[in-house]
Scaffold this active site. Structure first.
Site, mmCIF file in Angstrom:
data_model
loop_
_atom_site.group_PDB
_atom_site.id
_atom_site.type_symbol
_atom_site.label_atom_id
_atom_site.label_comp_id
_atom_site.label_asym_id
_atom_site.label_seq_id
_atom_site.Cartn_x
_atom_site.Cartn_y
_atom_site.Cartn_z
ATOM 1 C CG HIS A 40 -37.348 29.006 -15.974
ATOM 2 N ND1 HIS A 40 -36.159 29.320 -15.577
ATOM 3 C CD2 HIS A 40 -38.081 30.134 -15.397
ATOM 4 C CE1 HIS A 40 -36.232 30.400 -14.421
ATOM 5 N NE2 HIS A 40 -37.606 30.773 -14.370
ATOM 6 C CG ASP B 208 -34.910 32.267 -17.986
ATOM 7 O OD1 ASP B 208 -34.544 31.190 -18.563
ATOM 8 O OD2 ASP B 208 -34.503 32.361 -16.842
#
Length: 292
Positions: free
Chosen positions: A186, A227
């Protein structure tokens, strides 16, 4: 000027020294003796210090748990499946790492939700099979169902699944079939600036709007939500006062390319260890008693 750093667990402010622990001991983590005083370092240098989470008393110190078979032989080459939705620059770097010896593994499958994306074209040009997932609404015959995807990955003997700019939520079936074996990268320092809808340039805009002084890539294990899986590694990139989202994105991507190859190299060499409290650590290749 950019700063690089590997973190295990959450992103924290730097401490005055790196710590290490032994896999077979439950003694407290002790600081290295040859570390310069934290107060004499610049902010960038302080952020670049490698750290592991602080642990308090010996009675509460989590043990390091190895998830390998304990044999002394060299780890076999691992089989990797990479998931992409776009150009796949991280996928390309990982593939290059497999070719030049940086990664003890091979990319055996490329999975994408966009069959004509740049990453898929690169895979085809290098003889890597390309699968489409999930099924396209307009062309359902082109894609796989979650159960079919799991079956194919098992057929190819895939050891690890690597998400590299894949924008679809990973199905529960895949997470359950590959526990602690799916990684994602990410472009921000999680747990900040993550979640559904935060991807690509949107992430960098959010970082700049927040006034954050540092950004950088995060590599984490994947669970059923966007995430939120356990953080394995991060690399800090300083935000410049007059940054644009595009400029910041370019510098973060540069760090992504280096960090992902390093982490994939570590996981293929079976150097990922788990503390009893569920925090993953990376074992130092040169000094097995040290963890990041």
């Amino acid at each position: 000027m950019e700063s690089r750093v590997l973190f295990s667990s959450q992103f924290n402010f730097p401490v005055n020294s790196p710590f290490k622990t032994r896999e077979t001991s439950i003694a407290p983590l002790t600081p290295s003796r040859n570390v310069l005083s934290f107060s004499f370092r610049s902010p960038a240098e302080r952020c670049a210090m490698r750290i592991v989470p602080l642990v308090k008393a010996a009675s509460s110190t989590p043990q390091i748990v190895a998830e390998v078979d304990g044999s002394s032989h060299e780890p076999r080459r691992k089989k990797l499946a990479v998931f992409v939705s776009g150009g796949g620059s991280n996928f390309r770097k990982i593939h290059e790492g497999c070719s030049d010896g940086s990664v003890n593994g091979d990319v055996v499958l490329l999975v994408t939700n966009k069959k004509d994306c740049g990453g898929a074209e690169y895979a085809r040009s290098n003889g890597i099979p390309v699968l489409v997932f999930p099924k396209a609404k307009r062309e359902p015959s082109d894609g796989l169902s979650p159960s079919e995807l799991v079956d194919v990955l098992r057929k190819y003997g895939v050891d690890f699944v690597l998400l590299a700019g894949y924008l679809k939520l990973i199905p529960v079936e895949l997470v359950q079939a590959f526990p602690k074996r799916i990684l994602n990268i990410h472009p921000a320092l999680l747990p900040a600036f993550g979640g559904k809808g935060l991807y690509g340039i949107k992430v960098h805009k959010a970082v700049l709007e927040s006034g954050a002084r540092y950004s950088g890539p995060t590599i984490h294990f994947v669970n059923e939500e966007y995430d939120t899986g356990r953080i394995l590694a991060q690399s800090a990139v300083r935000v410049i006062a007059n940054d644009t989202p595009e400029e910041l994105a370019k510098r973060v991507l540069h760090e992504e390319h280096k960090l992902y190859v390093e982490v994939v190299g570590a996981i293929c060499e079976e150097r990922i260890k788990w503390r009893e409290d569920g925090v993953p650590l990376i074992q130092n290749k040169q000094n097995p008693d040290e963890y990041y």
